[in-house]
Design a protein around this motif. Structure first.
Motif, PDB file in Angstrom:
ATOM      1  N   THR B 190       0.822  -1.214   0.000  1.00  0.00           N
ATOM      2  CA  THR B 190       0.000   0.000   0.000  1.00  0.00           C
ATOM      3  C   THR B 190       0.856   1.264   0.000  1.00  0.00           C
ATOM      4  O   THR B 190       0.441   2.291  -0.523  1.00  0.00           O
ATOM      5  CB  THR B 190      -0.920   0.035   1.232  1.00  0.00           C
ATOM      6  N   LEU B 191       2.065   1.176   0.605  1.00  0.00           N
ATOM      7  CA  LEU B 191       2.952   2.343   0.592  1.00  0.00           C
ATOM      8  C   LEU B 191       3.408   2.649  -0.822  1.00  0.00           C
ATOM      9  O   LEU B 191       3.437   3.797  -1.253  1.00  0.00           O
ATOM     10  CB  LEU B 191       4.200   2.060   1.442  1.00  0.00           C
ATOM     11  N   GLN B 193       1.864   1.882  -3.543  1.00  0.00           N
ATOM     12  CA  GLN B 193       0.730   2.384  -4.325  1.00  0.00           C
ATOM     13  C   GLN B 193       0.460   3.840  -4.016  1.00  0.00           C
ATOM     14  O   GLN B 193       0.175   4.625  -4.918  1.00  0.00           O
ATOM     15  CB  GLN B 193      -0.501   1.532  -4.043  1.00  0.00           C
ATOM     16  N   GLY B 194       0.559   4.188  -2.711  1.00  0.00           N
ATOM     17  CA  GLY B 194       0.371   5.576  -2.327  1.00  0.00           C
ATOM     18  C   GLY B 194       1.355   6.479  -3.048  1.00  0.00           C
ATOM     19  O   GLY B 194       1.011   7.580  -3.491  1.00  0.00           O
ATOM     20  N   ALA B 195       2.588   6.015  -3.175  1.00  0.00           N
ATOM     21  CA  ALA B 195       3.608   6.819  -3.844  1.00  0.00           C
ATOM     22  C   ALA B 195       3.355   6.898  -5.351  1.00  0.00           C
ATOM     23  O   ALA B 195       3.435   7.973  -5.951  1.00  0.00           O
ATOM     24  CB  ALA B 195       4.986   6.229  -3.572  1.00  0.00           C
ATOM     25  N   TYR B 196       2.994   5.767  -5.942  1.00  0.00           N
ATOM     26  CA  TYR B 196       2.704   5.784  -7.383  1.00  0.00           C
ATOM     27  C   TYR B 196       1.520   6.696  -7.689  1.00  0.00           C
ATOM     28  O   TYR B 196       1.492   7.381  -8.700  1.00  0.00           O
ATOM     29  CB  TYR B 196       2.387   4.375  -7.896  1.00  0.00           C
ATOM     30  N   ALA B 200       4.661   9.292  -9.005  1.00  0.00           N
ATOM     31  CA  ALA B 200       6.086   8.994  -8.874  1.00  0.00           C
ATOM     32  C   ALA B 200       6.482   7.915  -9.875  1.00  0.00           C
ATOM     33  O   ALA B 200       5.660   7.091 -10.265  1.00  0.00           O
ATOM     34  CB  ALA B 200       6.384   8.526  -7.458  1.00  0.00           C
ATOM     35  N   THR B 201       7.736   7.957 -10.285  1.00  0.00           N
ATOM     36  CA  THR B 201       8.263   6.901 -11.154  1.00  0.00           C
ATOM     37  C   THR B 201       8.764   5.758 -10.275  1.00  0.00           C
ATOM     38  O   THR B 201       8.952   5.930  -9.070  1.00  0.00           O
ATOM     39  CB  THR B 201       9.432   7.421 -11.993  1.00  0.00           C
ATOM     40  N   GLU B 204      11.755   6.702  -8.230  1.00  0.00           N
ATOM     41  CA  GLU B 204      11.459   7.567  -7.074  1.00  0.00           C
ATOM     42  C   GLU B 204      10.806   6.776  -5.942  1.00  0.00           C
ATOM     43  O   GLU B 204      11.127   6.956  -4.768  1.00  0.00           O
ATOM     44  CB  GLU B 204      10.549   8.723  -7.498  1.00  0.00           C
ATOM     45  N   VAL B 205       9.896   5.893  -6.329  1.00  0.00           N
ATOM     46  CA  VAL B 205       9.229   5.087  -5.305  1.00  0.00           C
ATOM     47  C   VAL B 205      10.256   4.223  -4.582  1.00  0.00           C
ATOM     48  O   VAL B 205      10.274   4.139  -3.352  1.00  0.00           O
ATOM     49  CB  VAL B 205       8.135   4.205  -5.947  1.00  0.00           C
ATOM     50  N   GLN B 208      13.058   6.595  -2.646  1.00  0.00           N
ATOM     51  CA  GLN B 208      12.610   7.567  -1.652  1.00  0.00           C
ATOM     52  C   GLN B 208      11.530   7.041  -0.716  1.00  0.00           C
ATOM     53  O   GLN B 208      11.268   7.649   0.318  1.00  0.00           O
ATOM     54  CB  GLN B 208      12.118   8.842  -2.348  1.00  0.00           C
ATOM     55  N   VAL B 209      10.896   5.945  -1.084  1.00  0.00           N
ATOM     56  CA  VAL B 209       9.869   5.414  -0.191  1.00  0.00           C
ATOM     57  C   VAL B 209      10.234   4.012   0.292  1.00  0.00           C
ATOM     58  O   VAL B 209      10.302   3.754   1.492  1.00  0.00           O
ATOM     59  CB  VAL B 209       8.482   5.400  -0.869  1.00  0.00           C
ATOM     60  N   PRO B 212      13.932   3.741   2.213  1.00  0.00           N
ATOM     61  CA  PRO B 212      13.863   4.328   3.562  1.00  0.00           C
ATOM     62  C   PRO B 212      12.938   3.551   4.493  1.00  0.00           C
ATOM     63  O   PRO B 212      13.243   3.389   5.678  1.00  0.00           O
ATOM     64  CB  PRO B 212      13.315   5.739   3.320  1.00  0.00           C
ATOM     65  N   ALA B 213      11.829   3.047   3.964  1.00  0.00           N
ATOM     66  CA  ALA B 213      10.900   2.315   4.837  1.00  0.00           C
ATOM     67  C   ALA B 213      11.514   1.008   5.308  1.00  0.00           C
ATOM     68  O   ALA B 213      11.234   0.555   6.411  1.00  0.00           O
ATOM     69  CB  ALA B 213       9.586   2.064   4.107  1.00  0.00           C
ATOM     70  N   TYR B 308       6.318  -2.080  11.476  1.00  0.00           N
ATOM     71  CA  TYR B 308       5.362  -2.669  10.533  1.00  0.00           C
ATOM     72  C   TYR B 308       4.629  -3.867  11.076  1.00  0.00           C
ATOM     73  O   TYR B 308       4.764  -4.972  10.591  1.00  0.00           O
ATOM     74  CB  TYR B 308       6.080  -3.042   9.226  1.00  0.00           C
TER      75      TYR B 308
END
Lengths: 261, 309
Positions: B190-191, B193-196, B200-201, B204-205, B208-209, B212-213, B308
């Motif tokens: 879901t994270l 998808q939220g970024a896309y 975001a490309t 980038e996803v 940057q997401v 880091p997560a 998580y």
């Protein structure tokens, strides 16, 4: 509702997205079957129907989020600004910049509240003051007052309802034309739900909203137009009042009066 | 059995009639097995501590930890451990420089870009690499990597730190790749998808997401790999040689702590003497370093699991 739509007004007037015979398949198995209806600009359109009727799948075809599910194919046309969103020349990344989405479960990034909002504009090269944009987006999502003193705390420290409003703020920061919402209140308590429903009224003047919901009272309360889907087929589409008070189709009547689903 | 008779049996049978011996035996047997590894660990700590203690009665800790000459077998003896620590650091650093970027890149490829088909082929191969005996890697270094390096750097010694670093890097790479892949794959869909959905490309996803997560899991994999590189023995002994040496280049022969232990264990030192005790004190130092790294990576991993749930 400030501008109760009148059923005499043709629905296709000033539509921003048009679905034309949209069919969606999962590895060849049909999930959405030749659905056509318009989505009117600056209105709230809700998509209702029993579980598994394809409403989320249909919603996801409006901003190419189905691309991430292996084996999904889309037939028919989803026109937006005169272009078929599923055409080969269309860049899905650009589509998603114009057509934002809020998901069923709040999914903030494990970053600060500020960065959650600033991230999307940041990667898209937003040049003006980011602080202002963040404040404005959080205000629009009715979250600013609650978080203005803790913008640099983790977004995960917020409550579920606040997280969902943060996700809405995050989507609004992109200044989308259309906001898609996939059961945005299903994981929230009634008070948070009421917050978000109030918010949608506010947002209507600036954005076009398409919302998938399980909750028929919610659809009746907030939306201008309603599409009722069953087993992938569009059973009825019309002005919300009419769908809920004088449905043309017997299945619609049975569904909205709670006889099944 | 019908319901009636079953209930009758139950009602007449609730008193304790005898100890369940089989149950007791199984439980004790399992407990004993678990005890074996604990007793072993405690025994190792006791032996290392005892021999280390008598070593430090002959050699001052200052000489051991700060001395720069390690000549335990020849007169005049000198017990400065720094050359061995330096050798280990050199190999570990080189291995990390090689394995961390390639391992992380492989993990990103596997979790974010590879199709299920590619993943199902590549992951078992990576796990296979992790199962190759380390002496084979050592031989591979000596007979393949070193000649190759000789072609590029003609001045390089037959035993050299670079070859050791490369081969240890190759050895720990699968560990970084599979553990980091697990960490990245555990980042909720879901994270992404939220970024896309914010336009975001993939790049980038991912950078940057997702990374880091999953960062704490990724960091833990780095630490475990470094701890493994520090403890690695056969491959570095074969590739990097046995010359305690604070060398500033990767081209000379060095000796790591583990390689020294191998050398002494093979019988170079008479039992009981001070040279023999060095074995334990070096092993103790190694034990402490890897223990700290492992505890650290466990701590980081636990933090990550809290986020998580």
């Amino acid at each position: 509702m400030n501008s109760t739509p009148n059923e005499q007004v043709p629905l296709a007037d000033n539509s921003i997205i048009d679905l034309q015979e949209v069919s969606i398949f999962y590895s060849g198995k049909i999930a959405v079957d030749k659905v056509s209806f318009p989505i009117a600009k600056n209105k709230i359109t809700s998509i209702i129907g029993p579980s598994g009727c394809g409403k989320s799948t249909l919603l996801r075809s409006l901003n190419r989020m189905n691309d991430f599910i292996p084996g999904v194919t889309v037939d028919g046309m989803v026109t937006y600004g005169g272009q078929n969103l599923h055409g080969s020349e269309v860049d899905p990344v650009e589509v998603r910049r114009c057509i934002g989405m809020v998901f069923q479960k709040p999914n903030p990034f494990p970053k600060s509240i500020y960065k959650n909002v600033a991230w999307g504009p940041g990667i898209n090269g937003y040049k003006d003051s980011m602080d202002e944009l963040v404040e404005q987006s959080l205000r629009q999502a009715a979250l600013w007052e609650e978080v203005k003193d803790r913008l640099h705390e983790s977004a995960l420290s917020l409550s579920g309802g606040q997280q969902q409003r943060l996700c809405i703020a995050r989507a609004l920061a992109m200044a989308p034309d259309v906001l898609l919402m996939d059961e945005p209140c299903s994981a929230l308590d009634p008070i948070s739900t009421a917050h978000i429903e109030d918010l949608l009224f506010e947002l209507k003047s600036r954005y076009t909203i398409v919302i998938v919901t399980h909750n028929m009272q919610q659809a009746a309360r907030i939306s201008d137009h309603t599409a009722f889907l069953e087993t992938g087929k569009l059973i009825e589409f019309g002005v919300t009042d009419q769908i809920f008070t004088r449905p043309q189709n017997q299945r619609t009547e049975e569904y909205v009066t709670g006889r099944f689903g | 059995m019908t319901t009636d008779t079953y209930q009758a049996v139950q009602a007449s049978n609730i008193n304790k009639r005898s100890t369940r011996w089989a149950e007791f035996l199984i439980q004790s047997g399992l407990g004993l097995c678990a005890l074996v590894s604990i007793i072993t660990t405690i025994a190792i700590i006791i032996i290392l501590g005892k021999e280390g203690f008598s070593f430090f009665q002959h050699v001052s800790p200052a000489e051991f930890f700060l001395g720069t000459r390690w000549v335990p077998l020849l007169e005049p003896q000198s017990f400065g451990v720094l050359p061995l620590v330096w050798g280990t650091l050199l190999v570990t650093f080189g291995a990390a420089v090689i394995a961390i970027p390639i391992g992380l890149a492989s993990a990103i490829y596997l979790s974010e870009y590879a199709s299920d088909r590619v993943r199902s082929i590549v992951k078992p191969i990576l796990e296979l690499l992790a199962g190759i005996p380390t002496v084979v890697y050592g031989f591979f270094a000596l007979t393949f990597i070193t000649p190759l390096l000789k072609g590029i750097f003609p001045d390089i010694q037959v035993f050299n730190a670079l070859s050791g670093a490369i081969v240890v890097g190759i050895m720990v790479l699968p560990m970084i790749a599979t553990l980091s892949d697990n960490a990245l794959s555990a980042v909720p869909q879901t994270l992404r998808q939220g970024a896309y959905a914010l336009g975001a490309t993939s790049y980038e996803v991912t950078t940057q997401v997702v990374v880091p997560a999953g960062l704490s899991g990724v960091m833990a994999s780095f630490l475990l790999a470094i701890s493994r590189a520090i403890g690695e023995t056969m491959a570095v002994t074969l590739a990097a040689g046995a010359t305690p040496n604070i060398s500033l280049t990767f081209f000379e022969s060095i000796q790591t702590m583990t390689a020294y232990i191998v050398q002494i264990s093979l019988g170079d030192a008479p039992a009981g003497g001070i040279a023999y005790q060095t074995l334990f004190v070096v092993a103790g130092l190694l034990f402490v370093i890897t223990l700290i790294l492992n505890v650290l990576s466990q701590k980081i991993l636990m933090r990550y699991q809290e986020v998580y749930d």
